[in-house]
Structures are given as C-alpha cells and as structure tokens.
Scaffold this active site. Structure first.
Site, short mmCIF file in Angstrom:
data_model
loop_
_atom_site.label_atom_id
_atom_site.label_comp_id
_atom_site.label_asym_id
_atom_site.label_seq_id
_atom_site.Cartn_x
_atom_site.Cartn_y
_atom_site.Cartn_z
N PRO A 1 -4.14 11.56 3.45
CA PRO A 1 -3.09 12.58 3.40
C PRO A 1 -2.30 12.63 2.10
O PRO A 1 -1.64 13.64 1.84
CB PRO A 1 -2.18 12.18 4.58
CG PRO A 1 -3.08 11.47 5.53
CD PRO A 1 -4.03 10.70 4.65
N ASN B 1 0.80 -1.22 0.00
CA ASN B 1 0.00 0.00 0.00
C ASN B 1 0.83 1.28 0.00
O ASN B 1 0.37 2.31 -0.49
CB ASN B 1 -0.92 0.00 1.22
CG ASN B 1 -1.55 1.35 1.46
OD1 ASN B 1 -2.49 1.75 0.77
ND2 ASN B 1 -1.02 2.09 2.44
N TYR C 1 2.66 10.45 -11.49
CA TYR C 1 1.86 9.58 -10.63
C TYR C 1 1.12 8.54 -11.46
O TYR C 1 1.10 7.35 -11.12
CB TYR C 1 0.87 10.44 -9.83
CG TYR C 1 0.07 9.67 -8.81
CD1 TYR C 1 0.68 9.16 -7.67
CD2 TYR C 1 -1.30 9.45 -8.99
CE1 TYR C 1 -0.06 8.46 -6.72
CE2 TYR C 1 -2.04 8.76 -8.05
CZ TYR C 1 -1.42 8.27 -6.91
OH TYR C 1 -2.14 7.57 -5.98
#
Length: 266
Positions: free
Chosen positions: A195, A91, A157
């Site tokens: 976050p 993760n 990303y």
C-alpha cells in the site's frame, strides 16, 4: 529448515500490512514470538490473531513510531511480557512523491519523522534490551532501492531512505566496537506490491478498485525497469529479513541486502 528463530522475541513495526505483515508472519512461522506494532489497530489485531490461529505466537500493540514516549512504553511492555528482545525490524514507513518544488515542508518533515526518526528511536530504545540478554541480536532497518539511487519526483523519500542506510552502518560499527554481538543491517526492496505505493503513484483514492489499479501500475513499472521483468511480493522481503534475523547471518553486519529483481544494477 524449520525453527530458524525458535525461542526468539521479535518486534516488527508497521506490521499491519505489506512488508511488515509478511515479516511478522514469516518470523512467527519460524518460531519467534512476534510483537507487531502499527497505527492501524483493527488490521494489526487481525494479523496477530491470524498468526495465533495457526498455533504460532504473536501479540499486537498500538504505536506511533515518531512518538518517543510510545517507544519507551512498547519496549517496556516487551520486557515485562517476555523479559528480552532479540530481533528488531524497523519497518514502519511512508512514501510521499511529487516534485521537490511542490512538496510542502510539513510533508517533507513528516516523511523524515516516520522513516528516519522512527528508525532512530527504535534503535535507541530497543538496543539496551537486546544487549541485556547477553546473547546478541539482530536489528534490521527497512530502507529501499531509493536509498541507493536517486529517482525523479522522489527526492524526499530518497533522502529519508538514504539516511536509514548510513545510520544503519554507523550503528553497526558502534555495536561491533561495543562487542555486544548485535548485528545491524539494512534491507533495500525494489518494486514490491504494498500500500505504500498508493501515495507515491497516486492509486490511493477511495474505491474498491485501488488494489487492482496499483497492481496494474506496478506490473508496468516493473516490466519496464526491472531486469527480471516482474514486481516482487512482500514475502520476498520477508525471506531476506528472516535470514538476517537468524544465526545463518551471524557474520553479517553493516550490510545492504538488496532485494529488487536487479533494478539497482540496471
């Protein structure tokens, strides 16, 4: 249904907050002994202690997922403590936004190191221990909707999460060919309040109002882009991870579990 992963040993990276924390808590609640890892030791120990306070099983280890030596140490620690590993949730990840012409090569490489190399190292070092039990297991790699479709100002990303998607499928085929009963799947969250968004949308500055700023921004984004009209919660992803970790998904490998409120199909 309780005890869906009873007696299994799970390793969850990036488990001190966000989706990783939710996954660790959900797996522990369903009977797994969860080993949490992260760089944020204070928060990681706190999450593990919170799980233990509910009578569930958890422990915490410091880990930089880009460090191969630390991967070997973590897997050896799991082997010594539990003798087996059944579930790996890769993760840990970071999100760096910005124009492709403004992103530095060092930031691009750092994002790839955490998001792609960390997943590779996790599979490389955990798979032999998962196989050793002879009972098979489940590897769950956290990708993203950004691994399925492009997004402006998120080229780096998207590249990293797209790599996780196809890496997952290739390892799934490798495990199937080996007949080791290890299933390998990717999970693709949409707009989930965690976050990681602070570095993407610029709400990560100092101050106590970071979380409310993030929440308001994500509410607006989800309202505009998501067919269901609202952002998701880390627990929404944890439920999918639990299903992939359990025997309920015994015939599922090489798949993409998309949990995005319909964002990817709009």
């Amino acid at each position: 249904m309780a005890g869906r992963v009873e007696g299994k040993v799970a390793l969850v990276t990036g488990a001190a907050s966000g989706i990783g924390r939710a996954c660790a808590e959900r797996l522990a609640a369903e009977g797994a002994h969860v080993v949490l890892t992260d760089l944020s030791d204070g928060a990681g120990h706190e999450v593990a202690a919170g799980i233990a306070s509910r009578g569930e099983n958890a422990s915490y280890l410091h880990q930089d997922v880009t460090d191969e030596a630390q991967w070997a140490e973590v897997i050896e620690a799991v082997r010594k403590a539990h003798g087996r590993l059944d579930i790996l949730v890769n993760n840990a990840g970071i999100g760096l936004g910005g124009s492709v012409i403004e992103m530095s090569l060092s930031d691009f490489r750092r994002q790839m190191a955490v998001n792609v190399e960390g997943v590779f190292l996790g599979v490389k070092h955990a798979l032999p221990l998962i196989r050793a039990s002879g009972d098979g297991g489940s590897i769950i790699n956290m990708s993203s909707v950004a691994g399925l479709k492009g997004a402006a100002s998120l080229a780096g990303y998207c590249a990293s999460k797209g790599a996780v998607r196809l890496f997952t499928k290739s390892v799934a085929l490798e495990c199937a060919a080996a007949q080791d009963k290890v299933r390998v799947n990717s999970v693709h969250p949409g707009i989930i309040e965690t976050p990681i968004w602070d570095t993407i949308i610029g709400t990560g500055g100092p101050g106590a109002n970071v979380a409310p700023q993030r929440a308001a921004t994500l509410d607006a984004m989800a309202g505009a882009a998501t067919p269901l009209g609202f952002k998701g919660d880390p627990s929404d992803i944890a439920e999918g991870v639990l299903w992939l970790a359990s025997n309920e998904s015994r015939y599922v490998t090489g798949a993409e579990l998309v949990i995005d409120g319909g964002l990817s199909v709009r």
